[in-house]
Design an enzyme around this catalytic site. Structure first.
Site, PDB file in Angstrom:
ATOM      1  N   ASP A   9       0.873  -1.161   0.000  1.00 57.19           N
ATOM      2  CA  ASP A   9       0.000   0.000   0.000  1.00 57.19           C
ATOM      3  C   ASP A   9       0.923   1.229   0.000  1.00 57.19           C
ATOM      4  O   ASP A   9       2.104   1.120   0.370  1.00 57.19           O
ATOM      5  CB  ASP A   9      -0.877  -0.031   1.257  1.00 57.19           C
ATOM      6  CG  ASP A   9      -1.672   1.234   1.409  1.00 57.19           C
ATOM      7  OD1 ASP A   9      -2.327   1.642   0.441  1.00 57.19           O
ATOM      8  OD2 ASP A   9      -1.619   1.838   2.503  1.00 57.19           O
ATOM      9  N   ASP A  11      -0.080   5.048   0.966  1.00 59.50           N
ATOM     10  CA  ASP A  11      -0.288   6.012   2.056  1.00 59.50           C
ATOM     11  C   ASP A  11      -0.238   5.302   3.412  1.00 59.50           C
ATOM     12  O   ASP A  11      -1.077   4.442   3.700  1.00 59.50           O
ATOM     13  CB  ASP A  11      -1.660   6.685   1.902  1.00 59.50           C
ATOM     14  CG  ASP A  11      -1.808   7.439   0.580  1.00 59.50           C
ATOM     15  OD1 ASP A  11      -0.865   8.165   0.220  1.00 59.50           O
ATOM     16  OD2 ASP A  11      -2.849   7.295  -0.077  1.00 59.50           O
TER      17      ASP A  11
HETATM   18  C1  BG6 Z   1      -5.835   5.633   0.178  1.00 64.54           C
HETATM   19  C2  BG6 Z   1      -5.896   6.354   1.494  1.00 64.54           C
HETATM   20  O1  BG6 Z   1      -4.524   5.231  -0.054  1.00 64.54           O
HETATM   21  O2  BG6 Z   1      -6.265   6.482  -0.878  1.00 64.54           O
HETATM   22  C3  BG6 Z   1      -7.289   6.920   1.721  1.00 64.54           C
HETATM   23  O3  BG6 Z   1      -5.582   5.455   2.537  1.00 64.54           O
HETATM   24  C4  BG6 Z   1      -7.676   7.804   0.534  1.00 64.54           C
HETATM   25  O4  BG6 Z   1      -7.277   7.659   2.917  1.00 64.54           O
HETATM   26  C5  BG6 Z   1      -7.579   6.989  -0.752  1.00 64.54           C
HETATM   27  O5  BG6 Z   1      -9.000   8.299   0.700  1.00 64.54           O
HETATM   28  C6  BG6 Z   1      -7.923   7.807  -1.995  1.00 64.54           C
HETATM   29  O6  BG6 Z   1      -6.939   8.788  -2.175  1.00 64.54           O
HETATM   30  P1  BG6 Z   1      -7.010   9.988  -3.198  1.00 64.54           P
HETATM   31  O7  BG6 Z   1      -5.589  10.494  -3.207  1.00 64.54           O
HETATM   32  O8  BG6 Z   1      -7.412   9.415  -4.531  1.00 64.54           O
HETATM   33  O9  BG6 Z   1      -7.986  10.969  -2.686  1.00 64.54           O
HETATM   34 MG    MG Z   2      -2.747   3.056   3.627  1.00 66.74          MG
END
Ligand code: BG6
Ligand code: MG
Length: 212
Positions: A9, A11
């Protein structure tokens, strides 16, 4: 089953961008006068932007037009925060772990629900560090659905049973299990009862018996 690939993953696993997500949601919620804390934020881990917004707005009613504007506002705040990222944002522990896995012959991939994945990876100089990337642009269903990990495994040319998934989200662990992957937890996901393998830091994975 022999492990041949590791899917990470993004984030909260490769980078601390999970905290930028928190700050951006907090700023929107504060403006709207809606309570939002770290505990609620944990429920957004791994969940798509719009599904996250629904959780943030739980108990409140807004039109679809408003919701689209809120999602865009959050993303703009988040992207401002992403400007703080540089190659130094990747910890030495993370860099060394990725290098060591490659040295041992493993294929490595990103499996993230985020539509900002490529922007983030290019900011920190990791765009070409992975053998495959699957992200929010590739999928219809976000975690806990296994779709993003299945796409990542396919792009690696591997079966799910030959891949580990490293996750900080309960939804991500659930997705890994649903897809037939071996789940490994870090951060918030270490509170998940159903995971056997838990990391304090990414390099801890190098000690596990499923790797050579
Ligand atoms: C995930 C995060 O990796 O991505 C979530 O853990 C986030 O918190 C999701 O909502 C979508 O991210 P983005 O950057 O497309 O808004
Ligand atoms: Mg994550």
């Amino acid at each position: 089953m022999e492990i041949k690939g590791i899917i990470f993953d993004l984030d909260g696993v490769i980078l601390s961008t999970d905290d930028f997500h928190y700050q951006a949601w907090k700023s929107l919620a504060t403006r709207l006068g809606i309570p939002f804390d770290r505990e609620k934020n944990n429920r957004l881990r791994g969940v798509s932007r719009l599904a996250s917004l629904e959780i943030v707005l739980e108990g409140y009613h807004f039109s679809d037009e408003d919701k689209n504007a809120f999602a865009e506002e959050k993303n703009n705040t988040y992207r401002e925060l992403l400007n703080n990222l540089t190659p130094e944002s990747v910890s030495e522990d993370t860099r060394d772990t990725l290098d060591e896995l490659k040295r041992r012959g493993y294929k490595i991939a990103i499996g993230s629900s985020s539509k900002n994945t490529k922007l983030i990876l290019s900011r920190v100089g990791l765009l070409n560090a992975f053998d495959a990337i699957a992200d929010g642009e590739d999928i219809k269903k976000s975690k806990p659905d296994p779709e993003v990990f299945l796409v990542a495994a396919k792009r690696l040319g591997l079966n799910p049973t030959n891949c580990v998934v490293v996750e900080d989200a309960f939804a991500g662990i659930e997705a890994a299990i649903a897809g037939g992957f071996l789940p490994v937890a870090i951060g918030d996901a270490t509170n998940c009862q159903s995971v056997e393998y838990k990391l304090n830091k990414l390099s801890d994975i190098l000690m596990f018996d499923f790797l050579k």
